[in-house]
Design a protein around this motif. Structure first.
Motif, short mmCIF file in Angstrom:
data_model
loop_
_atom_site.label_atom_id
_atom_site.label_comp_id
_atom_site.label_asym_id
_atom_site.label_seq_id
_atom_site.Cartn_x
_atom_site.Cartn_y
_atom_site.Cartn_z
N SER A 58 0.51 -1.15 -0.26
CA SER A 58 0.09 0.53 -0.28
C SER A 58 0.77 1.35 0.09
O SER A 58 2.01 1.35 -0.07
CB SER A 58 -0.82 -0.02 1.51
OG SER A 58 -1.82 -1.31 1.31
N VAL A 86 -2.05 -0.96 -3.32
CA VAL A 86 -3.61 -0.28 -3.22
C VAL A 86 -2.88 0.76 -2.55
O VAL A 86 -2.42 1.38 -2.52
CB VAL A 86 -3.77 -0.56 -2.44
CG1 VAL A 86 -4.80 0.21 -1.93
CG2 VAL A 86 -4.57 -2.08 -2.95
N THR A 131 -6.93 3.49 -12.13
CA THR A 131 -6.83 3.11 -10.03
C THR A 131 -7.50 3.90 -9.49
O THR A 131 -8.80 4.72 -9.88
CB THR A 131 -5.95 3.28 -9.65
OG1 THR A 131 -6.10 1.81 -8.57
CG2 THR A 131 -5.02 3.91 -9.06
N ARG A 134 -8.29 3.88 -2.39
CA ARG A 134 -9.01 2.77 -1.50
C ARG A 134 -8.97 3.73 -0.10
O ARG A 134 -10.08 3.34 0.91
CB ARG A 134 -8.10 1.67 -1.11
CG ARG A 134 -8.35 1.16 -2.58
CD ARG A 134 -9.95 0.05 -3.57
NE ARG A 134 -9.73 -0.74 -4.27
CZ ARG A 134 -8.60 -1.50 -4.36
NH1 ARG A 134 -8.43 -2.19 -3.71
NH2 ARG A 134 -8.93 -2.20 -6.14
#
Length: 279
Positions: A58, A86, A131, A134
């Motif tokens: 991440s 992410v 993308t 998140r």
């Protein structure tokens, strides 16, 4: 402002006892490995993002206030796509000169609006790169403000629910932000720091102290294993700081950050722990 946040701790009887054994009994754990990235802007370069994106699961990407700029954000989003990382927004105070590490006298309402503003900027750039964002993790002094200031935490949580339903918050354990997120119905993930020292009361060692940073890759790897396998970490005097992390954090601006990240990732893999995003 690293000394603003207090985390409940459990101290061994004499204050200097050994940490629990790290033998995981063959049990595998899943853990996220995050890093603060995308903090370059203009001609100024911070860290080696290209290498770090190859290691982490991440990425907390600066959104232009404490660091970062549109081109750096775009490049970060593309690196995230390339490496299957992410993407998280890393908003901070509007404080480039202080790298977002100075506490500013900003109202809770304005602070919440600025967090949403920064999230929106990165979200648009992320969409253009194929993308999405998140999660959100605040930076520096803002991170500590949201962890300790109930009013600011509640205002920010409410703004995030309205602006980005389904967004996840990454932050300190047992904090005002965790409580505000729960009240707002936001999923909250706890993090612990691999490359920062902890005081016995759970605060981070101030950055002007010699023990503030963990720069030795092997020591960082040992700390990562201790956090994953015991849920806590030894403070400077041997006291236990209980954190129960969902994610382990590295800083892209820590000296030798790439070597540290690679050592941590290798140690986790060798111990059979699965590194994967929490969000």
């Amino acid at each position: 402002m690293d000394d603003l946040l207090r985390i409940p701790v459990c101290t061994v009887a004499d204050g200097h006892g050994p940490p629990p054994a790290r033998d995981n009994g063959g049990m595998e754990h899943a853990i996220d490995l995050n890093a603060d990235l995308g903090e370059s802007y203009g001609a100024w370069r911070m860290g080696d993002d290209a290498a770090m994106f190859e290691v982490v699961s991440s990425a907390n990407v600066a959104c232009g206030f404490h660091a970062g700029d549109p081109l750096t954000m775009h490049r970060s989003a593309r690196l995230a796509v390339r490496h299957g990382v992410v993407l998280g927004a890393h908003p901070g105070y509007r404080d480039r000169a202080g790298f977002g590490r100075r506490a500013l006298d900003v109202s809770a309402e304005e602070l919440a609006a600025e967090v949403v503003y920064q999230l929106g900027a990165l979200a648009a750039v992320a969409r253009a790169a194929g993308t999405e964002v998140r999660y959100v993790k605040a930076h520096g002094a803002l991170y500590h403000r949201l962890g300790a200031d109930r009013s600011a935490a509640a205002a920010t949580a409410a703004a995030l629910v309205a602006a980005a339903p389904g967004i996840v918050v990454l932050g300190p354990p047992e904090s005002e932000f965790e409580r505000a997120a729960a009240e707002a119905g936001i999923r909250y993930a706890r993090e612990a720091f691999i490359d920062r020292g902890y005081l016995p009361d759970g605060r981070l060692v101030p950055r002007d102290h010699p023990d503030a940073l963990v720069e030795d890759p092997m020591r960082a790897a040992d700390r990562a294993l201790e956090l994953v396998e015991t849920g806590g970490i030894a403070a400077a005097d041997g006291a236990r700081v209980e954190l129960a992390p969902d994610s382990l954090c590295l800083h892209g601006d820590t000296p030798g950050s790439v070597g540290i990240a690679r050592a941590v990732r290798a140690a986790l893999a060798e111990a059979g722990h699965d590194v994967r995003p929490f969000a």
